[in-house]
Design a protein around this motif. Structure first.
Motif, PDB file in Angstrom:
ATOM      1  N   THR A  57       0.855  -1.191   0.000  1.00 40.95           N
ATOM      2  CA  THR A  57       0.000   0.000   0.000  1.00 40.95           C
ATOM      3  C   THR A  57       0.889   1.239   0.000  1.00 40.95           C
ATOM      4  O   THR A  57       2.097   1.151   0.253  1.00 40.95           O
ATOM      5  N   PHE A  58       0.273   2.390  -0.258  1.00 43.23           N
ATOM      6  CA  PHE A  58       1.047   3.631  -0.171  1.00 43.23           C
ATOM      7  C   PHE A  58       1.595   3.791   1.246  1.00 43.23           C
ATOM      8  O   PHE A  58       2.718   4.235   1.446  1.00 43.23           O
ATOM      9  N   LYS A  59       0.763   3.372   2.222  1.00 39.91           N
ATOM     10  CA  LYS A  59       1.173   3.472   3.630  1.00 39.91           C
ATOM     11  C   LYS A  59       2.411   2.611   3.872  1.00 39.91           C
ATOM     12  O   LYS A  59       3.396   3.071   4.445  1.00 39.91           O
TER      13      LYS A  59
ATOM     14  N   LYS B  15      -8.644   8.160  -6.674  1.00 36.23           N
ATOM     15  CA  LYS B  15      -8.984   6.747  -6.886  1.00 36.23           C
ATOM     16  C   LYS B  15      -7.752   5.884  -7.151  1.00 36.23           C
ATOM     17  O   LYS B  15      -7.808   4.907  -7.890  1.00 36.23           O
ATOM     18  N   TRP B  16      -6.620   6.276  -6.582  1.00 35.30           N
ATOM     19  CA  TRP B  16      -5.442   5.420  -6.639  1.00 35.30           C
ATOM     20  C   TRP B  16      -5.496   4.543  -5.394  1.00 35.30           C
ATOM     21  O   TRP B  16      -5.040   4.950  -4.330  1.00 35.30           O
ATOM     22  N   SER B  17      -6.043   3.355  -5.526  1.00 37.61           N
ATOM     23  CA  SER B  17      -6.226   2.545  -4.322  1.00 37.61           C
ATOM     24  C   SER B  17      -4.927   1.884  -3.879  1.00 37.61           C
ATOM     25  O   SER B  17      -4.695   1.676  -2.694  1.00 37.61           O
TER      26      SER B  17
ATOM     27  N   ALA C 159      10.524   3.957 -17.519  1.00 34.24           N
ATOM     28  CA  ALA C 159       9.078   3.732 -17.528  1.00 34.24           C
ATOM     29  C   ALA C 159       8.438   4.712 -18.487  1.00 34.24           C
ATOM     30  O   ALA C 159       8.982   5.784 -18.755  1.00 34.24           O
ATOM     31  N   GLU C 160       7.293   4.319 -18.983  1.00 30.05           N
ATOM     32  CA  GLU C 160       6.591   5.190 -19.924  1.00 30.05           C
ATOM     33  C   GLU C 160       5.420   5.867 -19.250  1.00 30.05           C
ATOM     34  O   GLU C 160       4.966   5.421 -18.204  1.00 30.05           O
ATOM     35  N   THR C 161       4.936   6.894 -19.908  1.00 27.84           N
ATOM     36  CA  THR C 161       3.730   7.518 -19.408  1.00 27.84           C
ATOM     37  C   THR C 161       2.615   6.486 -19.473  1.00 27.84           C
ATOM     38  O   THR C 161       2.547   5.704 -20.411  1.00 27.84           O
ATOM     39  N   GLY C 162       1.797   6.464 -18.462  1.00 30.85           N
ATOM     40  CA  GLY C 162       0.769   5.422 -18.395  1.00 30.85           C
ATOM     41  C   GLY C 162       1.102   4.459 -17.268  1.00 30.85           C
ATOM     42  O   GLY C 162       0.256   3.718 -16.794  1.00 30.85           O
ATOM     43  N   SER C 163       2.376   4.496 -16.817  1.00 32.31           N
ATOM     44  CA  SER C 163       2.800   3.565 -15.772  1.00 32.31           C
ATOM     45  C   SER C 163       2.538   4.126 -14.379  1.00 32.31           C
ATOM     46  O   SER C 163       2.672   3.416 -13.391  1.00 32.31           O
ATOM     47  N   GLY C 164       2.192   5.396 -14.316  1.00 30.18           N
ATOM     48  CA  GLY C 164       2.034   6.046 -13.013  1.00 30.18           C
ATOM     49  C   GLY C 164       3.318   6.707 -12.557  1.00 30.18           C
ATOM     50  O   GLY C 164       3.514   6.978 -11.382  1.00 30.18           O
TER      51      GLY C 164
ATOM     52  N   GLU D  61      -1.277  19.155 -13.466  1.00 30.88           N
ATOM     53  CA  GLU D  61      -2.586  18.757 -12.904  1.00 30.88           C
ATOM     54  C   GLU D  61      -2.403  17.695 -11.825  1.00 30.88           C
ATOM     55  O   GLU D  61      -3.049  17.723 -10.788  1.00 30.88           O
ATOM     56  N   GLN D  62      -1.492  16.736 -12.092  1.00 28.53           N
ATOM     57  CA  GLN D  62      -1.288  15.669 -11.094  1.00 28.53           C
ATOM     58  C   GLN D  62      -0.648  16.217  -9.819  1.00 28.53           C
ATOM     59  O   GLN D  62      -1.008  15.830  -8.722  1.00 28.53           O
ATOM     60  N   PHE D  63       0.336  17.127  -9.987  1.00 25.57           N
ATOM     61  CA  PHE D  63       0.964  17.736  -8.808  1.00 25.57           C
ATOM     62  C   PHE D  63      -0.085  18.475  -7.990  1.00 25.57           C
ATOM     63  O   PHE D  63      -0.133  18.378  -6.767  1.00 25.57           O
TER      64      PHE D  63
ATOM     65  N   LEU E 157      -0.152  11.391 -23.553  1.00 24.53           N
ATOM     66  CA  LEU E 157      -1.460  11.952 -23.235  1.00 24.53           C
ATOM     67  C   LEU E 157      -2.332  10.897 -22.573  1.00 24.53           C
ATOM     68  O   LEU E 157      -2.422   9.778 -23.037  1.00 24.53           O
ATOM     69  N   ASP E 158      -2.937  11.310 -21.491  1.00 24.01           N
ATOM     70  CA  ASP E 158      -3.699  10.359 -20.696  1.00 24.01           C
ATOM     71  C   ASP E 158      -5.171  10.734 -20.741  1.00 24.01           C
ATOM     72  O   ASP E 158      -5.642  11.556 -19.976  1.00 24.01           O
ATOM     73  N   ILE E 159      -5.884  10.172 -21.704  1.00 27.80           N
ATOM     74  CA  ILE E 159      -7.314  10.444 -21.835  1.00 27.80           C
ATOM     75  C   ILE E 159      -7.998   9.076 -21.814  1.00 27.80           C
ATOM     76  O   ILE E 159      -7.974   8.344 -22.802  1.00 27.80           O
TER      77      ILE E 159
ATOM     78  N   ALA F 174      -7.181   1.648 -24.873  1.00 30.94           N
ATOM     79  CA  ALA F 174      -7.050   0.473 -24.001  1.00 30.94           C
ATOM     80  C   ALA F 174      -6.275   0.829 -22.741  1.00 30.94           C
ATOM     81  O   ALA F 174      -5.370   0.121 -22.324  1.00 30.94           O
ATOM     82  N   ARG F 175      -6.633   1.964 -22.137  1.00 35.58           N
ATOM     83  CA  ARG F 175      -5.939   2.407 -20.925  1.00 35.58           C
ATOM     84  C   ARG F 175      -6.714   1.988 -19.689  1.00 35.58           C
ATOM     85  O   ARG F 175      -7.926   1.789 -19.743  1.00 35.58           O
ATOM     86  N   ALA F 176      -5.995   1.907 -18.600  1.00 33.53           N
ATOM     87  CA  ALA F 176      -6.575   1.621 -17.281  1.00 33.53           C
ATOM     88  C   ALA F 176      -7.564   0.445 -17.322  1.00 33.53           C
ATOM     89  O   ALA F 176      -8.687   0.536 -16.840  1.00 33.53           O
TER      90      ALA F 176
HETATM   91  P1  AMP Z   1       1.304   8.681 -15.638  1.00 33.15           P
HETATM   92  O1  AMP Z   1       2.041   7.494 -16.173  1.00 33.15           O
HETATM   93  O2  AMP Z   1       1.972   9.261 -14.447  1.00 33.15           O
HETATM   94  O3  AMP Z   1       1.018   9.696 -16.703  1.00 33.15           O
HETATM   95  O4  AMP Z   1      -0.123   8.163 -15.126  1.00 33.15           O
HETATM   96  C1  AMP Z   1      -1.043   7.591 -15.987  1.00 33.15           C
HETATM   97  C2  AMP Z   1      -2.416   7.512 -15.356  1.00 33.15           C
HETATM   98  O5  AMP Z   1      -2.400   6.595 -14.280  1.00 33.15           O
HETATM   99  C3  AMP Z   1      -2.917   8.817 -14.770  1.00 33.15           C
HETATM  100  O6  AMP Z   1      -4.276   8.953 -15.140  1.00 33.15           O
HETATM  101  C4  AMP Z   1      -2.819   8.656 -13.300  1.00 33.15           C
HETATM  102  O7  AMP Z   1      -3.832   9.385 -12.623  1.00 33.15           O
HETATM  103  C5  AMP Z   1      -3.052   7.163 -13.147  1.00 33.15           C
HETATM  104  N1  AMP Z   1      -2.392   6.597 -11.952  1.00 33.15           N
HETATM  105  C6  AMP Z   1      -1.173   6.872 -11.490  1.00 33.15           C
HETATM  106  N2  AMP Z   1      -0.915   6.146 -10.383  1.00 33.15           N
HETATM  107  C7  AMP Z   1      -2.002   5.383 -10.151  1.00 33.15           C
HETATM  108  C8  AMP Z   1      -2.350   4.427  -9.163  1.00 33.15           C
HETATM  109  N3  AMP Z   1      -1.516   4.101  -8.190  1.00 33.15           N
HETATM  110  N4  AMP Z   1      -3.560   3.835  -9.264  1.00 33.15           N
HETATM  111  C9  AMP Z   1      -4.408   4.145 -10.258  1.00 33.15           C
HETATM  112  N5  AMP Z   1      -4.154   5.049 -11.220  1.00 33.15           N
HETATM  113  C10 AMP Z   1      -2.954   5.664 -11.179  1.00 33.15           C
END
Ligand code: AMP
Length: 465
Positions: free
Chosen positions: A22-24, A40-42, A65-70, A107-109, A324-326, A352-354
């Motif tokens: 967990t994040f904790k 909603k990042w559980s 890592a690529e964008t999309g990985s978080g 936006e994420q920051f 781009l994350d849409i 095919a994201r998330a």
């Molecule tokens: P990024 O690779 O940082 O551009 O993130 C891609 C997408 O994943 C963004 O929409 C984030 O909000 C989402 N995201 C990042 N971390 C998590 C996480 N732990 N759980 C769920 N979604 C996440």
């Protein structure tokens, strides 16, 4: 800066493991966990699981890592956590290759830092310099910038310096360097303290990135999410062989057939992007173009219309292919096949994201067969043909030809208006011939030494694709 002292390789597959991390348990502060929950990042993603522990210990990170990985969370959370403990302005700088990514990161920051009142400034090209200077004068906590515009401010904005900086993030470093930002990055590295924490994130470890790594990080921990140029399971990929002359007709047919979905259509040039968007609009589809020759407010406007779902089709160059994350993109159409096969992976990664399903349809004309074969080799997979009946498709030909004709006229009008505007701009900026002659005469007489230095903006990079 000295070389990497140790590089611990932690590798993880994109699939989440079952053990309860967990994040904790990774050491993230409660205030930030609350923000994660709101987003909603559980649970942490793979790259976050690998990068957060050493980053929270204060180590430099090299992240593959690529964008999309978080990965944004992987670098934003440790920065925000330290900022919580030692509140300070002009604390972190994030360099990123494109303007759209800069806004996305900001936006994420802001979302992650909402509970602690973090202030960000986005410093990118195409936006008024004075407004940016004012934003910088307010001393934000985090600056997210494209390198060219940041250097411009470092060199020319009075009172702005990054001498107090504690964190540097270089995001998508391979792409920053491929876009010829090396000189700017070097300049930035010279303007910031050596005593800092550095996170270098890149999709690929190229020679240029290795060189940058030697110059910028120390005692780093290397973390990696193996993506292996694969495409996700839930992505259905297909192709259509289309004679070049019927491309528009097939495009209209497919969009009609898949009505109700949202599309990104990739073209290789800015002009084909504009033309295709106009063509589709003339056929009654809600399409917006996005390419590097549009002004920044227009680019943002187009993206926002698509994100807000008021327009279901984004017609774009590769400016939109990475990062781009849409989440709601259902279909990616490669209307022009990408010249670099790796761009294919980035393009189709917009859908095919998330965990959602998505579809990629490749338009292969007689000129694109070689490119297409290379892509199949890269992904190690033969695609299926998208089923169509030519006779049925060509029923639309007459309407499409009319829409093409109108689009051609609109493009011409648009271009001539643009030329007029450019001429006006030039005329208003250019000194008159008389003035030039006078200055030249004065200089010949040994006067006129007081050359003023411009803001150095005239490099006309025209980087946008
Ligand atoms: P990024 O690779 O940082 O551009 O993130 C891609 C997408 O994943 C963004 O929409 C984030 O909000 C989402 N995201 C990042 N971390 C998590 C996480 N732990 N759980 C769920 N979604 C996440």
């Amino acid at each position: 800066m000295e070389e990497v002292e140790t590089a611990t390789v932690a590798s993880a597959t994109a699939a989440e493991s079952t053990e309860e991390v967990t994040f904790k348990s990774l050491g993230v502060d409660d205030a930030l966990i609350e923000a994660c929950t709101k987003m909603k990042w559980s649970k942490p993603s793979s790259i976050q699981r690998e990068a957060l522990p050493p980053a929270l210990e204060g180590r430099d990170i090299i992240g593959l890592a690529e964008t999309g990985s978080g990965k944004t969370g992987a670098f934003a959370l440790p920065i925000l956590q330290r900022l919580l403990k030692e509140p300070q302005r002009l604390y972190a700088l994030v360099l990123t290759p494109t303007r759209e990514l800069a806004y996305q990161i900001s936006e994420q920051f802001e979302a992650l830092g909402s509970g602690i009142g973090v202030q960000c400034a986005v410093i990118v090209g195409g936006i008024d310099l004075t407004a940016q200077s004012v934003a910088l004068a307010k001393r934000p906590h985090v600056i997210i910038a494209t390198p060219g515009r940041l250097v411009d401010h470092l060199e020319n904005t009075k009172g702005f310096s990054l001498r107090s900086l504690k964190f540097l993030v270089m995001d998508e470093a391979d792409r920053i360097l491929n876009m010829d930002f090396e000189i700017e990055v070097d300049k930035i590295l010279k303007c910031i303290p050596k005593e800092r924490t550095t996170y270098l994130y890149s999709a690929t470890m190229t020679k240029k990135v290795k060189k940058l790594q030697r110059a910028s990080v120390r005692n780093a921990v290397k973390v990696e999410v193996s993506t292996k140029y694969g495409t996700v399971e839930k992505l259905q990929q297909s192709y259509i062989f289309v004679p070049q002359k019927f491309m528009d007709c097939y495009l209209a047919f497919i969009i009609n057939e898949l009505h109700g979905n949202s599309f990104i259509i990739f073209c290789c040039t800015c002009s084909n992007t504009t033309r295709t968007a106009l063509l589709l609009r003339n056929l009654g589809f809600s399409a917006v173009p996005l390419h590097g020759q549009m002004s920044q407010p227009k680019r943002l406007g187009a993206l926002n219309k698509f994100k807000a779902k008021s327009h279901s089709i984004l017609v774009a160059t590769d400016v939109a292919s990475r990062g781009l994350d849409i989440p709601h993109v259902d279909v990616v159409i490669n209307f022009d096949m990408p010249t670099h096969s790796k761009d294919y992976i980035h393009r189709v990664g917009r859908t095919a994201r998330a965990g959602r399903a998505g579809r990629a349809i490749n338009f292969v004309s007689q000129y694109g067969v070689e490119l297409f074969k290379r892509i199949e080799e890269l992904i190690g997979k033969k695609m299926d043909a998208y089923p169509t009946q030519e006779a049925e498709v060509l029923l639309m030909q007459e309407r499409v030809m009319e829409a093409q004709r109108i689009a051609r006229t609109e493009v011409k009008e648009f271009e001539s208006k643009k030329r007029e505007r450019d001429d006006d701009d030039e005329a208003s900026q250019a000194p008159s011939a008389k003035l030039v002659k006078r200055a030249f005469d004065q200089r010949s007489k040994g006067r006129g030494k007081g050359d003023t230095k411009g803001r150095g903006r005239g490099r006309g990079r025209g980087r946008g694709r």
